[in-house]
Scaffold this motif. Structure first.
Motif, PDB file in Angstrom:
ATOM      1  N   ARG A  74       0.914  -1.034   0.035  1.00  0.00           N
ATOM      2  CA  ARG A  74       0.059  -0.128   0.109  1.00  0.00           C
ATOM      3  C   ARG A  74       0.786   1.214  -0.062  1.00  0.00           C
ATOM      4  NH1 ARG A  74       0.179   2.324   4.974  1.00  0.00           N
ATOM      5  NH2 ARG A  74       0.904   1.023   6.662  1.00  0.00           N
ATOM      6  N   ASP A  75       0.395   2.253  -0.441  1.00  0.00           N
ATOM      7  CA  ASP A  75       0.855   3.606  -0.149  1.00  0.00           C
ATOM      8  C   ASP A  75       0.500   4.048   1.167  1.00  0.00           C
ATOM      9  OD1 ASP A  75       1.521   3.837  -2.838  1.00  0.00           O
ATOM     10  OD2 ASP A  75      -0.313   4.604  -3.727  1.00  0.00           O
ATOM     11  N   GLU A  76       1.250   5.335   1.483  1.00  0.00           N
ATOM     12  CA  GLU A  76       1.225   5.719   2.918  1.00  0.00           C
ATOM     13  C   GLU A  76       1.444   7.297   2.695  1.00  0.00           C
ATOM     14  OE1 GLU A  76       4.388   4.558   5.450  1.00  0.00           O
ATOM     15  OE2 GLU A  76       5.821   4.493   3.722  1.00  0.00           O
TER      16      GLU A  76
ATOM     17  N   GLU B 231      -2.314   3.125  11.224  1.00  0.00           N
ATOM     18  CA  GLU B 231      -1.981   2.299   9.951  1.00  0.00           C
ATOM     19  C   GLU B 231      -2.447   1.081   9.647  1.00  0.00           C
ATOM     20  OE1 GLU B 231       0.659   3.783   7.145  1.00  0.00           O
ATOM     21  OE2 GLU B 231      -0.985   5.078   8.316  1.00  0.00           O
TER      22      GLU B 231
ATOM     23  N   PRO C  71      -1.622  -3.971   5.685  1.00  0.00           N
ATOM     24  CA  PRO C  71      -0.356  -4.162   4.612  1.00  0.00           C
ATOM     25  C   PRO C  71       0.730  -3.248   4.802  1.00  0.00           C
ATOM     26  CG  PRO C  71      -2.572  -3.836   3.442  1.00  0.00           C
ATOM     27  CD  PRO C  71      -2.676  -3.615   5.051  1.00  0.00           C
TER      28      PRO C  71
ATOM     29  N   ALA D  30       3.792  -0.729   4.269  1.00  0.00           N
ATOM     30  CA  ALA D  30       4.100   0.605   3.211  1.00  0.00           C
ATOM     31  C   ALA D  30       5.679   0.548   3.162  1.00  0.00           C
ATOM     32  CB  ALA D  30       3.652   1.573   3.973  1.00  0.00           C
TER      33      ALA D  30
END
Length: 706
Positions: free
Chosen positions: A271-273, A460, A463, A465
């Motif tokens: 995933r992005d963060e 968060e 998945p 990051a």
């Protein structure tokens, strides 16, 4: 090496042109290369019957691959010495046939080839002339001569050959540059590999060229480095694909290429963060936080009661304390656990022996009382008369019996379960998830985090990051992990690629300004000798960290123990484009002077102003025109992140990237869309600096009216 008859006589042979002369030499060198390759191919056809022969064949296969890949650009240079000697410089080194084995072709990495890159009219280094030889396949197509006697001066080494190479169309893959390296590049390529070398270089200065050719030089010069392999870290998979053919073309196979996100082969970024959280997780504070957390998980020593063959045995608290302290010293958690288990097996064996010895002593004392009464009766019995007394039972174990006991304890499942319960095996991924989602733990072990930062980290999703990878790596290192067996015949790079804990002989990092403090720790962990070369441009930094100088970037990893170098000349980006960068750098807060562009493309950058409604159609039309002008080259499109989805359907068959994704890449022409939108992104002026400087010929911009 040979004598130059033209220099000796002072006249040139009118019947032979320079091209024909070099063609003759190329034919000789090619034939020699082919004979060597045929010989190695025959050697490799034999079956390897043992490990020694397998190792020899791996070496021969590497030599064969180096010869095979050297078919293109085998010879590219020549040095004519003031003493009349001639040296040809090429991709590999070759010796003449015959017993003397005189050099036929000098490897570009050899000391004898260095004047080809560094000699000038002011400092000819014993050379009268430098010749650049241009080839296509097996044919010489041109030469460029540079007298080094002061009759002609040029700012660049091999200016004609260099500019010709820069004017060639881009192919989407980086090529080698061994024939056109410049002096300041060569100085860095050949620098000592004794500690961290940080190379600052603006756009077009050849940072990547320097990084990759330094790998080839180091592996050639320091043969032992190939036994440990070299790690090349790049900013993205697209970038690694772009440079993928350079090192194999230079004959190097002991190289592992990766990004910081792919260094852990069994973990994937899912995933992005947010930049806010990425910046928090990139800080150096996590290293001591994780160290203290793992230390807190060690079992607290106490007396241990274990059952063996129906009997209970107590290991005193003092002995357990000493065993734990000895096991932990200098070892990660899991390795310490193994060391403690071995000591516990010995302690239990000693306890069993001592208890049985005590039992035997008690039995013997009782037996002696019985014997004493018997002896008294016997003394009164004249039939037995005088005789010796005693017992053959002394209660001692033989060495074999002790060894057998220890082996049985070590292999006992019940004892293993006891150790697992008292000192459990831990998994890095599970442990990190528990740590990052527990606000109490974060507050305890990372006290420098604010409540707001702790809340953001703990919230968060599951998945991983990108910023989690260095934390996982740190935790895996603190826990320790087993090494997978090395398959027979496997190349060192393949083995290194699979091992998280592999120690490399050298590490080269491109776009190093993007690394966080925790990513620098990942690098240092893989090269504790600190034999590291990092190239980048601090003014192009777009990552979430707050570093604006190299000193800030590497302080946590290296302190002040690193060497700075700088590339000051821009070869790739044309002067017309570099002239646009000064205000952008100023807005980015740059502390560095921009590199000096030495070439002009003769094409002025152009702009079109469009409304948002016109953007897609105008971009498609502008792209078609660029592709027509550069039909045999490469065109790329750079736009703000929030416009990529809008542009992708209408701009097909070309890269449509953000400024971050375009980092390190180059095209003949760039279509830059919505520069203001890029500048408005986080660290957007740095990103705009990247976007402006990706082209080698033409820059077009679409300016949006709002």
């Amino acid at each position: 090496m040979r004598r130059n008859s033209a220099l000796d006589n002072g006249t040139a042979d009118p019947r032979r042109s320079a091209v024909a002369e070099e063609q003759e030499f190329l034919d000789v060198a090619t034939a020699r290369r082919d004979r060597l390759a045929d010989h190695l191919r025959a050697e490799l056809s034999a079956e390897a019957l043992d490990a020694v022969e397998q190792a020899r064949q791996r070496m021969l296969r590497q030599q064969y691959e180096e010869l095979r890949r050297a078919s293109e650009g085998l010879v590219f240079g020549r040095l004519d010495g003031l003493d009349g000697t001639v040296r040809h410089v090429g991709r590999i080194g070759l010796r003449n046939d015959g017993e003397d084995g005189e050099p036929l072709l000098v490897d570009w990495r050899a000391p004898a080839a260095r004047p080809f890159y560094t000699a000038t009219a002011v400092d000819p280094q014993g050379q009268a002339r430098r010749r650049h030889i241009r080839t296509t396949g097996s044919a010489v197509v041109g030469v460029d001569d540079e007298p080094l006697d002061g009759t002609m001066t040029a700012e660049l080494v091999g200016e004609g050959a260099l500019l010709a190479a820069l004017d060639q169309r881009r192919t989407g893959r980086m090529a080698t540059a061994i024939s056109t390296l410049q002096r300041e590049q060569d100085d860095i390529i050949r620098a000592e590999a004794t500690g961290p070398l940080i190379v600052q270089g603006g756009p077009g200065t050849g940072k990547t060229v320097v990084a990759l050719h330094r790998v080839a030089y180091l592996l050639f010069t320091h043969r032992a480095m190939a036994d440990q392999a070299v790690l090349v870290l790049g900013p993205s998979p697209r970038f690694l694909e772009y440079i993928a053919q350079v090192l194999p073309a230079l004959g190097e196979t002991a190289v592992v290429s990766a990004t910081c996100d792919t260094l852990l082969s069994n973990v994937r970024v899912g995933r992005d963060e947010s930049r806010f959280v990425a910046e928090i997780k990139g800080r150096a504070l996590w290293q001591p936080a994780l160290e203290n957390y793992v230390t807190s998980l060690l079992p607290r020593p106490r007396a241990l009661k274990l059952r063996w063959e129906g009997e209970f045995h107590v290991i005193p608290a003092a002995a357990v304390t000493q065993a734990v302290a000895s096991a932990v010293q200098g070892r990660p958690y899991q390795h310490a656990r193994t060391a403690f288990a071995e000591q516990l097996h010995h302690l239990l064996a000693e306890a069993v022996i001592e208890q049985r010895k005590a039992l035997m002593d008690e039995m013997e004392e009782g037996f002696e009382d019985i014997l004493a009464r018997v002896d008294k009766g016997m003394n009164n019995d004249r039939h037995f008369g005088s005789s010796s007394s005693g017992s053959d039972v002394d209660g001692l174990f033989s060495e074999d019996e002790i060894s057998d006991l220890r082996l049985r304890i070590a292999g006992n499942a019940t004892i293993a379960r006891f150790v697992e319960a008292w000192w459990p095996t831990l998994d890095a991924e599970t442990l990190l998830r528990e740590f990052l989602t527990d606000r109490t733990l974060l507050a305890r072990f990372a006290p420098r985090l604010s409540p707001e930062e702790i809340a953001a980290v703990s919230a968060e999703p599951a998945p991983w990051a990108s910023s989690d990878i260095p934390l996982l790596d740190a935790l895996a290192d603190l826990l320790g992990e087993g090494e997978a067996p090395q398959p027979q015949g496997e190349f060192v790079a393949d083995h290194a690629r699979r091992q998280r804990g592999w120690v490399y002989g050298h590490i080269v990092i491109d776009e190093a300004q993007e690394l966080s403090e925790m990513q620098w720790q990942m690098v240092l962990r893989r090269c504790p000798s600190r034999s590291i070369t990092a190239v980048g441009d601090i003014d192009q930094a777009e990552a979430a960290h707050r570093h604006t100088t190299w000193g800030q970037a590497v302080q946590a990893a290296f302190g002040d123990r690193w060497t700075a170098a700088e590339l000051t000349i821009c070869y790739r980006t044309p002067r017309e484009v570099m002239d646009l960068t000064e205000p952008v750098l100023k807005n980015a807060g740059s502390h560095n002077a921009p590199p000096r562009a030495v070439r002009s493309a003769g094409i002025a950058p152009w702009t079109l102003t469009v409304t948002p409604a016109e953007l897609a159609d105008t971009a498609a039309r502008a792209l078609r025109q660029l592709r027509q002008r550069w039909h045999d080259g490469m065109v790329g499109v750079i736009a703000p992140a929030d416009r990529i989805a809008e542009l992708l359907p209408v701009l097909d068959d070309v890269p449509v990237l953000t400024a971050t994704q375009a980092k390190g890449l180059e095209w003949d022409a760039t279509l830059l869309i919505d520069a203001q939108g890029i500048a408005a992104e986080p660290r957007g002026w740095n990103g705009l600096y990247v976007a402006l400087t990706r082209c080698t010929q033409e820059l077009g911009q679409l300016i949006l009216t709002h």
